[in-house]
Each structure stands twice: as structure tokens, then as C-alpha cells.
Design a protein around this motif. Structure first.
Motif, PDB file in Angstrom:
ATOM      1  N   ALA A 121      21.979  81.612  -1.375  1.00  0.00           N
ATOM      2  CA  ALA A 121      21.814  82.337  -0.146  1.00  0.00           C
ATOM      3  C   ALA A 121      20.443  83.056  -0.063  1.00  0.00           C
ATOM      4  CB  ALA A 121      22.818  83.236   0.075  1.00  0.00           C
ATOM      5  N   VAL A 122      19.903  83.568  -0.930  1.00  0.00           N
ATOM      6  CA  VAL A 122      18.722  84.333  -1.134  1.00  0.00           C
ATOM      7  C   VAL A 122      17.437  83.655  -0.964  1.00  0.00           C
ATOM      8  CG1 VAL A 122      17.596  86.155  -2.235  1.00  0.00           C
ATOM      9  CG2 VAL A 122      19.907  86.575  -2.092  1.00  0.00           C
ATOM     10  N   VAL A 123      17.702  82.714  -1.877  1.00  0.00           N
ATOM     11  CA  VAL A 123      16.503  81.776  -2.136  1.00  0.00           C
ATOM     12  C   VAL A 123      16.163  80.685  -1.337  1.00  0.00           C
ATOM     13  CG1 VAL A 123      14.878  80.956  -3.943  1.00  0.00           C
ATOM     14  CG2 VAL A 123      16.156  82.921  -4.275  1.00  0.00           C
ATOM     15  N   SER A 232      20.204  86.441   4.299  1.00  0.00           N
ATOM     16  CA  SER A 232      18.888  86.788   3.871  1.00  0.00           C
ATOM     17  C   SER A 232      18.227  86.906   5.214  1.00  0.00           C
ATOM     18  CB  SER A 232      18.273  85.817   2.992  1.00  0.00           C
ATOM     19  OG  SER A 232      18.615  84.460   3.768  1.00  0.00           O
ATOM     20  N   HIS A 233      18.119  86.155   6.182  1.00  0.00           N
ATOM     21  CA  HIS A 233      17.535  86.015   7.363  1.00  0.00           C
ATOM     22  C   HIS A 233      17.961  87.556   8.209  1.00  0.00           C
ATOM     23  CE1 HIS A 233      16.570  81.501   7.576  1.00  0.00           C
ATOM     24  NE2 HIS A 233      15.732  82.460   6.721  1.00  0.00           N
ATOM     25  N   PHE A 234      19.374  87.844   8.383  1.00  0.00           N
ATOM     26  CA  PHE A 234      19.614  89.048   8.905  1.00  0.00           C
ATOM     27  C   PHE A 234      18.945  90.034   8.502  1.00  0.00           C
ATOM     28  CE2 PHE A 234      22.231  92.721   8.779  1.00  0.00           C
ATOM     29  CZ  PHE A 234      22.114  93.050  10.268  1.00  0.00           C
ATOM     30  N   ALA A 235      18.962  90.375   6.787  1.00  0.00           N
ATOM     31  CA  ALA A 235      18.319  91.456   6.476  1.00  0.00           C
ATOM     32  C   ALA A 235      17.092  91.632   6.481  1.00  0.00           C
ATOM     33  CB  ALA A 235      18.661  91.216   4.618  1.00  0.00           C
ATOM     34  N   HIS A 236      16.110  90.593   6.552  1.00  0.00           N
ATOM     35  CA  HIS A 236      14.637  90.764   7.027  1.00  0.00           C
ATOM     36  C   HIS A 236      14.610  91.177   8.402  1.00  0.00           C
ATOM     37  CE1 HIS A 236      14.144  88.701   3.038  1.00  0.00           C
ATOM     38  NE2 HIS A 236      12.680  89.349   3.246  1.00  0.00           N
TER      39      HIS A 236
END
Length: 305
Positions: A121-123, A232-236
Motif C-alpha cells: 500500500a505504501v510503496v 498513501s495518496h490521501f496522506a500526501h
């Protein structure tokens, strides 16, 4: 041979089966643990060997917080040499295999357990058929990782008081550790991140959701689902839009709500803490004092003057 005497464990810690101390912070499949023993053991024996984390499809990264003399490690029954460790040194283990350790010297370590699902999910942007391949190893004492050391230290207060740690904060730190760990030591490269911000409708829905759920333990995945994005996209995108990560924004909203209740109600500090999503009154007091500069009781008294 068990420890001869056992002092009262530090806050949030308990004695583990091998006689050393352990603190654990667990939110679903996100697990971070701290293990430590304050003094060198007088002799070797089998009671000092302990299985850690068990068998699972995950990578374990151990970050040393202090110097440790060499110990012994067994990988599926095969003895592996270990070296002297210093502050910021790493061990990496593939948890699909069984491993045990025998540690005689005093030590203090933080263990990050990275499930393959989290690493994808992260990478890898949630590609379900992909794997992150990271070779098991013990790095030489001369090679340290200051980024992982900093992230490990940032979790120490939460490990001592896990009931006060929000899922958003745990998601943020563990995801940051996973992204750095994989890009630095894995066999894949980080995908290009989207640099975009939240759309107006996404921002509005997230803020509405946060305001309505201040008293609950909100997760990044919940907020990402509202925006129809990966975690991951949301956090950024959230950070690009709001100027801070979600967990810090949420803490600010909780403090703001506490201020409203302090001024406009006669609720006790304990009741206000519960209404705003803090673990208890002492948690509210610590966060409020750190943010505002005075305790909530003193702040309320000043407004009443």
C-alpha cells in the motif's frame, strides 16, 4: 535462570517470557514493540531465548536505541553470527521463518513489523500481486540509520501510553518508516507520488467527517475511502492541502473543541476529554498544555475572570 529480583516495570511495560521488558503498540495489523533489559545478564542459559512476533507474512526491522554487545540468533534452527550493535544499528528478519535470539548484554530496541499488505500500500500503490523483497541481515555497527532511529524514538511516548495514541498517528509514523525502509533496503523503487491536493469536495467531506467523529479513533483508511483514494495518496494529498499530516490536524481540532466546551459548558475535564477523543483527563491536559501553553483548568479560569 529467571531474574533474581524484578523492579516495578516502567510505564506501559511488562515482563516478557524471557525475563526482559516489553512495551507494545498495536492497531490492527500495525504493530510496534519495544524490548529492553537494563543490565547485562550474569550467564547464558536457554531461558534467555525467546520467540518474537511469531510466523507471519511480514518483514521485521529492529532498531537499536543503545549499544549492545554481540548475542546469538537462530534462523529456522541455524545459528547466525551477530555483531556489536550501536545506536541506530538495524536487524532485518523475514517473519515467514522462525527465529530466536539469546541476548546477554543490556539492550533497548524498537521493532517495526511491516506486513506485506502495508508495504504494498505504501510503496507499490496497492498492487496486490506484488511483493517487497528485503534480504534478512544484521548490519555492521558502523552502518546506522538515523531516519529509522528518529521515527523509533518518536514512538517511545506512545509505547509507554498506548491508550493515548491515535490510529492516525500510528499510521503516519509506521507508514513513513515503511516507505523509508523499503526504499533504502528493498529490491523495489518507490513509485512516483502524486503531488496533487485534495479536491474541494474531498476536503469538505474529510473536514465534515473529522468534526463529526472527534470522539472516535479515526484511521487514515477511513478518510482515504471518503476521498476514493489509496491511503498513501490521501496522506500526501491531505498534507499538501492542509499543511500538516492528518493526525496533527485532528489533534488541533480536538483541542479547539475542548476550548469550546471549556467556555460554553460546565462539564468536567474528564467529560470534555471523552467528548473530544482524548484517552482521559491527563491526556487532555498534556496535549492542551503543550498546544496552548497553559492547562485546560487554568485556561478556563482565565476566560472566566
Amino acid at each position: 535462570m529467571p531474574l533474581q529480583t524484578r523492579a516495578t516495570p516502567p510505564e506501559g511495560a511488562s515482563y516478557y517470557s524471557a525475563g526482559f521488558l516489553r512495551q507494545t503498540l498495536a492497531h490492527g495489523d500495525l504493530v510496534v514493540a519495544r524490548t529492553f533489559q537494563a543490565e547485562r545478564r550474569p550467564m547464558r542459559d536457554n531461558s534467555h531465548t525467546a520467540e518474537t512476533f511469531g510466523i507471519q507474512d511480514a518483514i521485521l526491522c529492529t532498531v537499536h536505541l543503545k549499544h549492545m554487545d554481540p548475542g546469538h540468533t537462530w534462523w529456522d534452527g541455524r545459528h547466525l553470527p551477530t555483531s556489536e550493535m550501536t545506536e541506530g544499528s538495524l536487524h532485518v528478519h523475514d517473519l515467514r521463518y522462525n527465529w530466536t535470539s539469546e541476548l546477554i548484554d543490556a539492550f533497548d530496541c524498537v521493532h517495526f513489523s511491516f506486513p506485506q499488505a502495508l508495504l504494498r500500500a505504501v510503496v507499490l500503490d496497492d498492487q496486490p500481486d506484488s511483493r517487497i523483497e528485503i534480504a534478512a541481515r544484521t548490519f555492521d555497527a558502523e552502518r546506522t540509520d538515523q531516519t529509522l532511529l528518529h521515527l523509533a524514538r518518536s514512538l517511545l511516548p506512545g509505547l509507554a501510553r498506548p491508550q493515548e495514541v491515535s490510529r492516525l498517528f500510528a499510521d503516519h509514523v509506521i507508514s513513513a518508516a515503511a516507505a523509508h525502509f523499503t526504499s533504502a533496503y528493498g529490491s523495489v523503487r518507490l513509485v512516483n507520488r502524486r503531488n496533487g491536493r485534495l479536491a474541494p469536495w474531498q476536503q469538505a467531506r474529510v473536514l465534515e467527517y473529522l468534526a463529526a467523529h472527534l470522539d472516535t479513533d479515526i484511521t487514515v483508511s477511513e478518510l482515504a475511502a471518503i476521498c476514493r483514494q489509496s491511503s498513501s495518496h490521501f496522506a500526501h494529498a491531505f498534507r499538501a492541502t492542509m499543511g500538516m499530516p492528518p493526525h496533527r490536524f485532528l489533534l488541533g481540532k480536538r483541542v479547539g473543541r475542548a476550548m469550546e466546551l471549556l467556555v460554553h459548558t460546565d462539564q468536567s475535564l474528564g467529560e470534555i476529554a471523552a467528548a473530544c477523543g482524548f484517552a482521559d483527563q491527563s491526556h487532555l491536559t498534556r496535549v492542551f498544555s503543550r498546544t496552548v501553553g497553559v492547562s485546560p483548568g487554568r485556561w478556563r479560569h482565565q476566560r472566566a475572570e
